[in-house]
Design a protein around this motif. Structure first.
Motif, PDB file in Angstrom:
ATOM      1  N   THR A 111       0.865  -1.183   0.000  1.00 36.46           N
ATOM      2  CA  THR A 111       0.000   0.000   0.000  1.00 36.46           C
ATOM      3  C   THR A 111       0.896   1.225   0.000  1.00 36.46           C
ATOM      4  N   PHE A 112       0.657   2.123  -0.942  1.00 39.95           N
ATOM      5  CA  PHE A 112       1.444   3.339  -1.073  1.00 39.95           C
ATOM      6  C   PHE A 112       0.638   4.508  -0.540  1.00 39.95           C
ATOM      7  N   VAL A 113       1.312   5.351   0.249  1.00 38.32           N
ATOM      8  CA  VAL A 113       0.588   6.380   0.989  1.00 38.32           C
ATOM      9  C   VAL A 113       0.991   7.812   0.651  1.00 38.32           C
ATOM     10  N   LYS A 114       2.104   8.000  -0.080  1.00 33.14           N
ATOM     11  CA  LYS A 114       2.574   9.367  -0.292  1.00 33.14           C
ATOM     12  C   LYS A 114       3.405   9.468  -1.566  1.00 33.14           C
ATOM     13  N   ASP A 115       3.243  10.582  -2.282  1.00 32.88           N
ATOM     14  CA  ASP A 115       4.047  10.880  -3.471  1.00 32.88           C
ATOM     15  C   ASP A 115       5.283  11.643  -3.028  1.00 32.88           C
ATOM     16  N   ARG A 116       6.444  11.211  -3.531  1.00 31.84           N
ATOM     17  CA  ARG A 116       7.697  11.879  -3.190  1.00 31.84           C
ATOM     18  C   ARG A 116       8.468  12.230  -4.457  1.00 31.84           C
ATOM     19  N   GLY A 117       7.774  12.808  -5.423  1.00 34.96           N
ATOM     20  CA  GLY A 117       8.418  13.288  -6.650  1.00 34.96           C
ATOM     21  C   GLY A 117       9.058  12.188  -7.475  1.00 34.96           C
ATOM     22  N   GLY A 118       8.266  11.332  -8.071  1.00 35.85           N
ATOM     23  CA  GLY A 118       8.788  10.231  -8.869  1.00 35.85           C
ATOM     24  C   GLY A 118       8.969   8.951  -8.058  1.00 35.85           C
ATOM     25  N   GLY A 159       7.196   2.434   4.955  1.00 33.83           N
ATOM     26  CA  GLY A 159       8.162   3.512   5.074  1.00 33.83           C
ATOM     27  C   GLY A 159       9.226   3.549   3.994  1.00 33.83           C
ATOM     28  N   LYS A 160       9.274   2.561   3.124  1.00 35.98           N
ATOM     29  CA  LYS A 160      10.277   2.544   2.061  1.00 35.98           C
ATOM     30  C   LYS A 160       9.718   3.211   0.809  1.00 35.98           C
ATOM     31  N   ASP A 161      10.587   3.941   0.099  1.00 34.66           N
ATOM     32  CA  ASP A 161      10.199   4.588  -1.154  1.00 34.66           C
ATOM     33  C   ASP A 161      10.517   3.681  -2.334  1.00 34.66           C
ATOM     34  N   TYR A 162       9.621   3.675  -3.326  1.00 35.78           N
ATOM     35  CA  TYR A 162       9.792   2.882  -4.542  1.00 35.78           C
ATOM     36  C   TYR A 162       9.618   3.801  -5.743  1.00 35.78           C
ATOM     37  N   SER A 163      10.475   3.622  -6.731  1.00 34.36           N
ATOM     38  CA  SER A 163      10.349   4.378  -7.970  1.00 34.36           C
ATOM     39  C   SER A 163       9.001   4.033  -8.615  1.00 34.36           C
ATOM     40  N   ILE A 164       8.378   5.020  -9.205  1.00 34.82           N
ATOM     41  CA  ILE A 164       7.089   4.765  -9.849  1.00 34.82           C
ATOM     42  C   ILE A 164       7.235   3.771 -10.999  1.00 34.82           C
TER      43      ILE A 164
END
Length: 87
Positions: free
Chosen positions: A20-27, A34-39
């Motif tokens: 589940t993704f909860v926030k956009d962090r510019g790409g 809590g981990k970011d994934y490239s779109i």
């Protein structure tokens, strides 16, 4: 894109996992964990993630094949040089 949403990613082991993704962090999109994934690494369904994994494996195999060919050329050059040194 509306948050939160669910998507599929491939883990380093190539296991597909739904997150589940909860926030956009510019790409990049931040997962609930809590981990970011490239779109570019987020897929709409499991089948798409698996297909992308297969495509990545094909690319990796091509790179291995190219590297193997280069190793064989270098080995041949060394063997040729060793043969010339004996004479």
């Amino acid at each position: 894109m509306n948050f939160p949403y669910t998507g599929w990613v491939l883990m380093p082991s190539f296991k597909p996992v739904e997150l589940t993704f909860v926030k956009d962090r510019g790409g990049w999109h931040r997962a609930e964990r809590g981990k970011d994934y490239s779109i570019h690494d987020i897929f709409p369904d499991k089948h798409s993630a698996i297909s992308a994994g297969h495509a990545a494996l094909v690319e990796q195999q091509l790179a291995v094949n190219k590297k193997q060919a280069n190793i064989q050329k270098r080995r041949a050059a060394l063997e040729k040089a060793a043969g010339e040194a004996k004479t």
